[in-house]
Design a protein around this motif. Structure first.
Motif, PDB file in Angstrom:
ATOM      1  N   GLU C 166      -2.952 -69.155  69.641  1.00 12.60           N
ATOM      2  CA  GLU C 166      -4.140 -69.406  69.282  1.00 12.60           C
ATOM      3  C   GLU C 166      -5.054 -68.435  68.831  1.00 12.60           C
ATOM      4  O   GLU C 166      -5.782 -68.464  67.574  1.00 12.60           O
ATOM      5  CB  GLU C 166      -4.747 -70.628  70.265  1.00 12.60           C
ATOM      6  CG  GLU C 166      -5.731 -71.650  69.189  1.00 12.60           C
ATOM      7  CD  GLU C 166      -6.471 -72.496  70.283  1.00 12.60           C
ATOM      8  OE1 GLU C 166      -5.821 -72.586  71.337  1.00 12.60           O
ATOM      9  OE2 GLU C 166      -7.411 -72.991  69.778  1.00 12.60           O
ATOM     10  N   ARG C 170      -6.387 -67.353  65.045  1.00 10.74           N
ATOM     11  CA  ARG C 170      -7.814 -67.411  64.957  1.00 10.74           C
ATOM     12  C   ARG C 170      -8.266 -66.019  64.430  1.00 10.74           C
ATOM     13  O   ARG C 170      -8.805 -65.774  63.510  1.00 10.74           O
ATOM     14  CB  ARG C 170      -8.457 -67.686  65.928  1.00 10.74           C
ATOM     15  CG  ARG C 170      -9.900 -68.419  65.727  1.00 10.74           C
ATOM     16  CD  ARG C 170     -10.408 -69.156  66.891  1.00 10.74           C
ATOM     17  NE  ARG C 170     -10.147 -68.891  68.230  1.00 10.74           N
ATOM     18  CZ  ARG C 170     -10.361 -67.898  69.083  1.00 10.74           C
ATOM     19  NH1 ARG C 170     -11.434 -67.093  68.499  1.00 10.74           N
ATOM     20  NH2 ARG C 170     -10.154 -67.499  70.211  1.00 10.74           N
ATOM     21  N   GLU C 174      -9.835 -64.680  60.971  1.00 11.67           N
ATOM     22  CA  GLU C 174     -11.488 -64.109  60.914  1.00 11.67           C
ATOM     23  C   GLU C 174     -11.130 -62.675  60.183  1.00 11.67           C
ATOM     24  O   GLU C 174     -11.889 -62.647  59.178  1.00 11.67           O
ATOM     25  CB  GLU C 174     -11.544 -63.751  62.551  1.00 11.67           C
ATOM     26  CG  GLU C 174     -12.347 -64.811  62.900  1.00 11.67           C
ATOM     27  CD  GLU C 174     -12.766 -64.705  64.329  1.00 11.67           C
ATOM     28  OE1 GLU C 174     -12.880 -63.345  64.804  1.00 11.67           O
ATOM     29  OE2 GLU C 174     -12.848 -65.584  65.301  1.00 11.67           O
ATOM     30  N   GLU C 275      -2.228 -74.180  67.450  1.00 22.48           N
ATOM     31  CA  GLU C 275      -2.989 -74.580  68.479  1.00 22.48           C
ATOM     32  C   GLU C 275      -2.231 -75.166  69.780  1.00 22.48           C
ATOM     33  O   GLU C 275      -2.613 -74.947  70.894  1.00 22.48           O
ATOM     34  CB  GLU C 275      -3.827 -75.942  67.918  1.00 22.48           C
ATOM     35  CG  GLU C 275      -4.963 -75.667  67.018  1.00 22.48           C
ATOM     36  CD  GLU C 275      -4.666 -75.241  65.858  1.00 22.48           C
ATOM     37  OE1 GLU C 275      -3.601 -75.470  65.228  1.00 22.48           O
ATOM     38  OE2 GLU C 275      -5.555 -74.918  64.845  1.00 22.48           O
TER      39      GLU C 275
END
Lengths: 111, 115, 465
Positions: C166, C170, C174, C275
């Motif tokens: 995860e 992420r 970003e 996730e």
């Protein structure tokens, strides 16, 4: 692949229990059997509780079943997809074609 | 293959020169160190220019023998060629490896006095 | 200044089952191998040398980074033990660390920095000690334990613990979302939010929605939609009318027709939900597949040599086999058992029938000396399932995930093993050492020589029990 008729809600529903893998090896068998089952019912629930894996030909077979059911003004709903099977459905655009329920009971009630 | 022992910081260092392969491995295998069986030794690898599976076998054998007697073998100053053999065979998991002989002996001594 | 990167296997263990066959330091973050972010930062911090230390294998990293001349920094490598503390690690690299300031990057952590900032000046001002720390790692100068230095204002730096898929996902998203990236991102970029590599073929009807990063040799077929927020690795094919959004497609992946990849990581034939970490392996060329190189001529030659030699051994051993095996079977000294064994590093298993011979009689000891217990296995070489000489076959366990990870890419089960040829102790770990050595240094002719050596060693073994 086990087929039985459920009339508990007053409607004649064909319940199909799928198990193991649904792939090129057995997808044509599903299509053939489906034509036979259609003589007994035109509303169907595919119970996928014990379906472990599905590939593109298995998916194609299920979509073909849906098309056959719709041709006869019937319906085909899916129930209890495990995470792997539902990931395949999400990956392909097939998910939008089906009503999918978390378990067979709620699928039966929805008719 | 030349094997020479000397003492550095009270710890026996074994200096190896040359190639360590099937022909020279028995020399190392039969080498009797002057260090007491339970004393640590540092093997200075800086002048080992070739190492093969038999050579590795001799090193591993020597280390196993030493450990059975309660001693420890530390390796120091491997060149790139030798390090690559350690890398592909994953023998590095068995050894403490230093890039400097002196640091290796200081640590071996520290370890010994702690015991 | 010099930099030490310390990375231990336990910190990246979570990554291994997901990105099989790729070293965690080389796992791409926005198409740039993780290690390159660390190298970039070491250079920004003013380092002229960098040493990568690990208790695990580093050969893939070394092959990729080499001596660092590509970045203008001297890169070296070293091994440590899993239990080593930072201070001991510094001592083990005494010669390297001596006399200079050392920047320590400890743990599997991503350093968030800004390429515009002057870190060389910043680090020159900072006192020794830990600069930044988190549960999974730290960034420190010289590593001397002590109180944290007082720094005026917030540091233009932070650490991200890379400890789950995860976080990886992420972080990639970003980085993608920065218009003017604080990092050096590969690919051409004449507009913000869009980096495209070499040899990228985009069909006229395909649509690219920023932000995206696309690697080299990528084909994007008609009517497909890429982005927003898509990282496409190198050597990827996105087939007709497929959509990739909020997703990472890793290199050498084929995405089939009419698919919707949304909020997923696709790696070869594996599709992962970041996730939950749930992954499925697609065994289906119409959905996802890994794009693989076909076997090289050398491998073909090797397998031909192995087969020929197996055939030779079969002809030589056929008569003794026909004479001795009925006698031994009759005496019940010929025991067969079938088990499932791994035959290659991909974890493919095969049911092998192994034979054990009781050597307590003359026919028994002759049969054992002639390695007749391996006779049946020679036929597996003819069919290409086993090598004539390789690793000792590892029995497949029902819980197959663990031994699979321990097997390296060198593993190929053989009728005879290199350990037998070299008379290495038959102890598990040590046997692996010699097998790995020959997996790298082997060639077909050496294999034959080693097989003969193993064959004679087995005779010898029987005479000196």
């Amino acid at each position: 692949m086990i087929f039985h008729v459920d009339a508990s809600t007053g409607k004649t529903l064909g319940i199909v229990d799928l198990s193991g893998r649904l792939d090129a090896a057995n997808s044509s068998e599903l299509l053939k059997s489906f034509a036979v089952w259609q003589q007994q019912a035109n509303m169907f629930v595919f119970n996928c509780t014990r379906l472990d894996m599905i590939d593109s030909s298995g998916l194609g077979a299920i979509v073909a079943c849906l098309r056959k059911a719709l041709e006869k003004n019937g319906e085909l709903k899916l129930a209890a997809l495990n995470q792997k099977v539902s990931m395949v459905f999400e990956l392909t655009k097939a998910k939008k074609l089906f009503s999918i329920f978390p378990d067979t009971g709620s699928a039966i009630q929805s008719f | 293959m030349i094997i020479k022992e000397n003492v550095c910081n009270n710890i026996t260092t074994i200096n190896l020169w040359g190639t360590l392969d099937a022909t020279t491995a028995p020399t190392l295998r039969n080498f009797k160190s002057a260090a007491a069986p339970a004393d640590p030794v540092v093997i200075n690898m800086s002048d080992v220019d070739f190492l093969d599976s038999s050579g590795l076998g001799a090193l591993v054998g020597l280390t196993r023998e030493k450990r059975e007697q309660g001693g420890e073998v530390t390796l120091a100053c491997m060149n790139n060629k030798v390090r690559k053999v350690f890398e592909i065979t994953q023998v590095y998991r068995l050894f403490d490896i230093y890039d400097d002989v002196e640091a290796a002996t200081i640590n071996a001594e520290k370890k010994q006095t702690r015991l | 200044m010099k930099t030490l990167i310390i990375i231990k296997e336990k910190d990246y263990a979570w990554l291994r089952p997901i990105f099989t066959g790729i070293h965690p330091l080389l796992v791409p973050i926005c198409n740039k191998p993780f290690i390159e972010f660390l190298i970039d930062f070491a250079i920004l911090a003013g380092s002229d040398a960098l040493r990568i230390l690990s208790d695990g294998p580093l050969s893939d990293v070394e092959e990729y980074c080499d001596n660092g001349s590509r970045w203008g920094i001297a890169i070296s490598y070293g091994s440590i033990k899993s239990s080593d503390e930072t201070l001991l690690i510094m001592e083990k690299n005494h010669r390297y660390c001596a006399g200079e300031r050392v920047l320590l990057m400890n743990g599997f952590v991503f350093i968030e920095y800004d390429k515009q900032h002057n870190y060389t000046a910043l680090f020159a001002e900072l006192p020794d000690g830990e600069i930044l720390g988190c549960n999974k790692g730290s960034l420190s100068l010289r590593g001397t334990p002590g109180e944290r230095p007082k720094v005026a204002g917030a540091l233009p730096l932070s650490l991200v613990e890379l400890d789950s898929l995860e976080v990886y996902y992420r972080l990639s998203m970003e980085i993608l979302s920065f218009g003017e990236s604080p990092y050096v991102i590969p690919g051409y970029s004449n507009e913000a939010y869009c980096h495209i590599g070499r040899n990228v073929v985009i069909s006229k009807s395909a649509e690219i929605r920023k932000p995206v990063i696309i690697g080299n040799n990528v084909q994007i077929m008609a009517d497909s939609i890429i982005g927003p927020l898509a990282v496409i690795g190198s050597n990827v094919i996105i087939d007709k009318a497929s959509t990739v959004t909020d997703s990472i497609v890793l290199e050498k992946t084929y995405i089939g027709e009419q698919l919707e990849v949304q909020n997923r990581i696709a790696a070869g034939n594996i599709l992962i939900e970041p996730e939950s970490g749930i992954s499925i392996a697609m065994d289906d060329p119409h959905l996802l597949t890994g794009i693989k190189k076909s076997g090289s001529a050398e491998i073909l030659f090797q397998s031909v040599v192995h087969r020929l030699f197996a055939l030779f051994l079969i002809t030589v051993l056929l008569i003794p086999f026909l004479l001795l095996s009925p006698i031994l079977k009759f005496q019940r000294k010929w025991k067969k058992s079938t088990g499932s064994y791994y035959i290659n590093d991909a974890g493919k298993t095969l049911a092998l029938t192994t034979t054990s011979i009781n050597r307590q009689s003359l026919p028994g000891s002759i049969a054992a000396a002639l390695s007749l217990d391996r006779f049946g296995l020679l036929f597996n070489v003819l069919s290409g399932q086993l090598a004539i000489i390789g690793s000792t076959p590892i029995a497949a366990k029902t819980d197959n995930s663990v031994p699979l990870l321990e097997m390296g890419s060198w593993y190929k089960a053989g009728v005879f093993s290199y350990a037998e040829a070299e008379e290495w102790p038959a102890n598990g770990d040590e046997r692996a050492i010699v097998e790995r050595y020959f997996a790298v240094h082997g060639n077909p002719l050496l294999d034959i020589a080693m097989t003969i050596k193993a064959f004679f060693n087995l005779i010898h073994e029987i005479h000196t029990p």
